[in-house]
Design a protein around this motif. Structure first.
Motif, PDB file in Angstrom:
ATOM      1  N   GLU A 266       3.448  -5.953  -2.986  1.00  0.00           N
ATOM      2  CA  GLU A 266       2.220  -5.369  -3.533  1.00  0.00           C
ATOM      3  C   GLU A 266       1.673  -4.261  -2.630  1.00  0.00           C
ATOM      4  OE1 GLU A 266       0.451  -9.298  -5.937  1.00  0.00           O
ATOM      5  OE2 GLU A 266      -0.222  -8.834  -3.903  1.00  0.00           O
ATOM      6  N   ILE A 267       1.752  -4.463  -1.321  1.00  0.00           N
ATOM      7  CA  ILE A 267       1.242  -3.449  -0.383  1.00  0.00           C
ATOM      8  C   ILE A 267       2.077  -2.176  -0.467  1.00  0.00           C
ATOM      9  CG2 ILE A 267       0.948  -2.900   2.063  1.00  0.00           C
ATOM     10  CD1 ILE A 267       0.315  -5.930   2.448  1.00  0.00           C
ATOM     11  N   TYR A 268       3.391  -2.319  -0.489  1.00  0.00           N
ATOM     12  CA  TYR A 268       4.250  -1.132  -0.596  1.00  0.00           C
ATOM     13  C   TYR A 268       4.066  -0.433  -1.944  1.00  0.00           C
ATOM     14  CZ  TYR A 268       6.789  -1.534   3.791  1.00  0.00           C
ATOM     15  OH  TYR A 268       7.119  -1.524   5.129  1.00  0.00           O
ATOM     16  N   ARG A 269       3.898  -1.204  -2.995  1.00  0.00           N
ATOM     17  CA  ARG A 269       3.662  -0.606  -4.311  1.00  0.00           C
ATOM     18  C   ARG A 269       2.351   0.169  -4.315  1.00  0.00           C
ATOM     19  NH1 ARG A 269       6.979   1.111  -7.503  1.00  0.00           N
ATOM     20  NH2 ARG A 269       5.750   2.957  -7.063  1.00  0.00           N
ATOM     21  N   ALA A 270       1.303  -0.432  -3.725  1.00  0.00           N
ATOM     22  CA  ALA A 270       0.007   0.236  -3.670  1.00  0.00           C
ATOM     23  C   ALA A 270       0.075   1.511  -2.833  1.00  0.00           C
ATOM     24  CB  ALA A 270      -1.052  -0.723  -3.110  1.00  0.00           C
ATOM     25  N   GLN A 271       0.859   1.487  -1.748  1.00  0.00           N
ATOM     26  CA  GLN A 271       1.018   2.680  -0.912  1.00  0.00           C
ATOM     27  C   GLN A 271       1.693   3.804  -1.693  1.00  0.00           C
ATOM     28  OE1 GLN A 271      -0.227   3.093   2.047  1.00  0.00           O
ATOM     29  NE2 GLN A 271       0.723   5.005   2.690  1.00  0.00           N
ATOM     30  N   LEU A 272       2.749   3.476  -2.428  1.00  0.00           N
ATOM     31  CA  LEU A 272       3.433   4.481  -3.232  1.00  0.00           C
ATOM     32  C   LEU A 272       2.536   5.023  -4.338  1.00  0.00           C
ATOM     33  CD1 LEU A 272       7.036   2.988  -3.605  1.00  0.00           C
ATOM     34  CD2 LEU A 272       6.437   5.159  -2.525  1.00  0.00           C
ATOM     35  N   ALA A 275      -2.903   3.730  -3.944  1.00  0.00           N
ATOM     36  CA  ALA A 275      -4.003   2.821  -4.241  1.00  0.00           C
ATOM     37  C   ALA A 275      -4.528   2.097  -3.018  1.00  0.00           C
ATOM     38  CB  ALA A 275      -3.562   1.792  -5.292  1.00  0.00           C
ATOM     39  N   ILE A 276      -3.951   2.385  -1.838  1.00  0.00           N
ATOM     40  CA  ILE A 276      -4.395   1.712  -0.623  1.00  0.00           C
ATOM     41  C   ILE A 276      -4.236   2.683   0.550  1.00  0.00           C
ATOM     42  CG2 ILE A 276      -2.118   0.749  -0.065  1.00  0.00           C
ATOM     43  CD1 ILE A 276      -3.489  -1.778   0.928  1.00  0.00           C
ATOM     44  N   ALA A 277      -5.161   2.620   1.488  1.00  0.00           N
ATOM     45  CA  ALA A 277      -5.050   3.444   2.692  1.00  0.00           C
ATOM     46  C   ALA A 277      -3.995   2.835   3.620  1.00  0.00           C
ATOM     47  CB  ALA A 277      -6.398   3.516   3.402  1.00  0.00           C
ATOM     48  N   TYR A 278      -3.298   3.693   4.354  1.00  0.00           N
ATOM     49  CA  TYR A 278      -2.237   3.218   5.241  1.00  0.00           C
ATOM     50  C   TYR A 278      -2.766   2.187   6.232  1.00  0.00           C
ATOM     51  CZ  TYR A 278       0.716   3.121   9.373  1.00  0.00           C
ATOM     52  OH  TYR A 278       1.456   2.700  10.444  1.00  0.00           O
ATOM     53  N   ASP A 279      -3.915   2.456   6.864  1.00  0.00           N
ATOM     54  CA  ASP A 279      -4.441   1.542   7.879  1.00  0.00           C
ATOM     55  C   ASP A 279      -4.700   0.157   7.303  1.00  0.00           C
ATOM     56  OD1 ASP A 279      -4.302   3.516   9.751  1.00  0.00           O
ATOM     57  OD2 ASP A 279      -6.432   4.051   9.662  1.00  0.00           O
TER      58      ASP A 279
END
Length: 309
Positions: A266-272, A275-279
């Motif tokens: 989910e985190i990698y999907r959101a990054q692509l 939808a989410i900040a890297y930090d």
């Protein structure tokens, strides 16, 4: 490959997430339940299944593969069966021939002998086959490769060079998990317990994320998984995947570890998806992965075990 998976792939042109095959000796029932959870909950596009590391483990998972694949395909996932990464015995050669002849699913070739058997047939070239330059890339595509998974030790500059010459074809980058570095005909995991490879008693099952190897000073620097030598650190390209996607990388591989892989995906999907900040994503990953530090050194052209922010 099922028509449902092909249609799912055709609907989206954005970079896809893949889940690599489980490299460790997890109990077969645990693997089955893991894949069922991935099917039901994880926003991943492609799931690789199969025994890559040690052929002695394969019979335990084999009875569950049809129902695992069916569950994944029903959930819209593309299913790929991965072949063994080091084929040595007559039995292993025979099993590989049967897999190539009979598999109703797409295949990932992790050994040159498998690539030979799949000549002119659509397949994926796995990360255990070294692809370091443009000519090798072209050769495997002309041989029938649909997608090529690049080795973990390539620098960002080398990856960029391969992507720039790739002519829009599919390339997969290893983006998360302990990375496989080397293979051996012998099993150090068994030897460390005073056992032989043939009489190993499957002791590798005791280390579901691999067994740490320490220096004489007590510092962990590698991990062992059966016949496989792996990084001690956990490769983490969360901060690099968006740039790689813009350069033409089409797939990003996440290797399964004994952590909440659904949340990792989910985190990698959101990054692509932006939808989410890297930090924020990195902080959550740090909370999930507590057995080893992160690294991205290979990508940045420094020691592989380093983390370059």
């Amino acid at each position: 490959m099922s028509s449902q998976a092909m249609n799912s792939r055709a609907r989206s042109s954005k970079a896809k997430l893949t889940l690599g095959p489980v490299l460790y000796n997890w109990p077969a029932e645990q693997r089955r339940d893991f894949y069922f959870q991935i099917a039901d909950e994880a926003p991943v596009d492609v799931v690789y299944i199969g025994e890559v590391t040690c052929s002695k483990r394969a019979p335990f998972l084999m009875p569950f593969i049809p129902e695992i694949c069916d569950r994944l395909e029903q959930a819209g996932k593309e299913v790929v069966i991965s072949t063994l990464s080091l084929v040595m015995s007559n039995r292993e050669r025979k099993e590989q021939h049967e897999l190539v002849q009979d598999s109703p699913w797409a295949l990932e070739a992790n050994d040159l002998s498998a690539i030979g058997l799949l000549k002119r047939r659509e397949h994926i070239v796995g990360p255990f086959v070294n692809v370091y330059n443009e000519d090798t890339l072209d050769y495997f595509y002309e041989n029938g490769a649909q997608r090529i998974v690049l080795p973990c030790e390539l620098s960002g500059k080398a990856i960029e060079r391969l992507l720039s010459s790739n002519k829009g074809r599919e390339i997969e980058i290893q983006a998360f998990g302990r990375v496989p570095l080397a293979l051996s005909a012998r099993c150090y995991h068994a030897r460390s317990h005073g056992l032989s490879k043939d009489g190993c008693l499957y002791v590798c099952e005791q280390d579901p994320d691999g067994m740490n190897v320490e220096t004489l000073d007590g510092e962990a620097f590698l991990a062992v998984n059966g016949t496989q030598t792996m990084s001690h650190t956990v490769n983490n390209l969360l901060g690099e995947i968006n740039d790689l996607s813009k350069l033409g990388a089409t797939h990003f591989r996440l290797w399964p570890q004994q952590v909440d892989m659904v949340r990792v995906i989910e985190i990698y999907r959101a990054q692509l998806d932006g939808a989410i900040a890297y930090d924020a994503g990195q902080e959550t990953l740090s909370e999930l992965v507590d057995f080893a530090p992160f690294s991205n050194g290979f990508y940045h052209g420094v020691e592989g075990n380093r983390l370059v922010e």
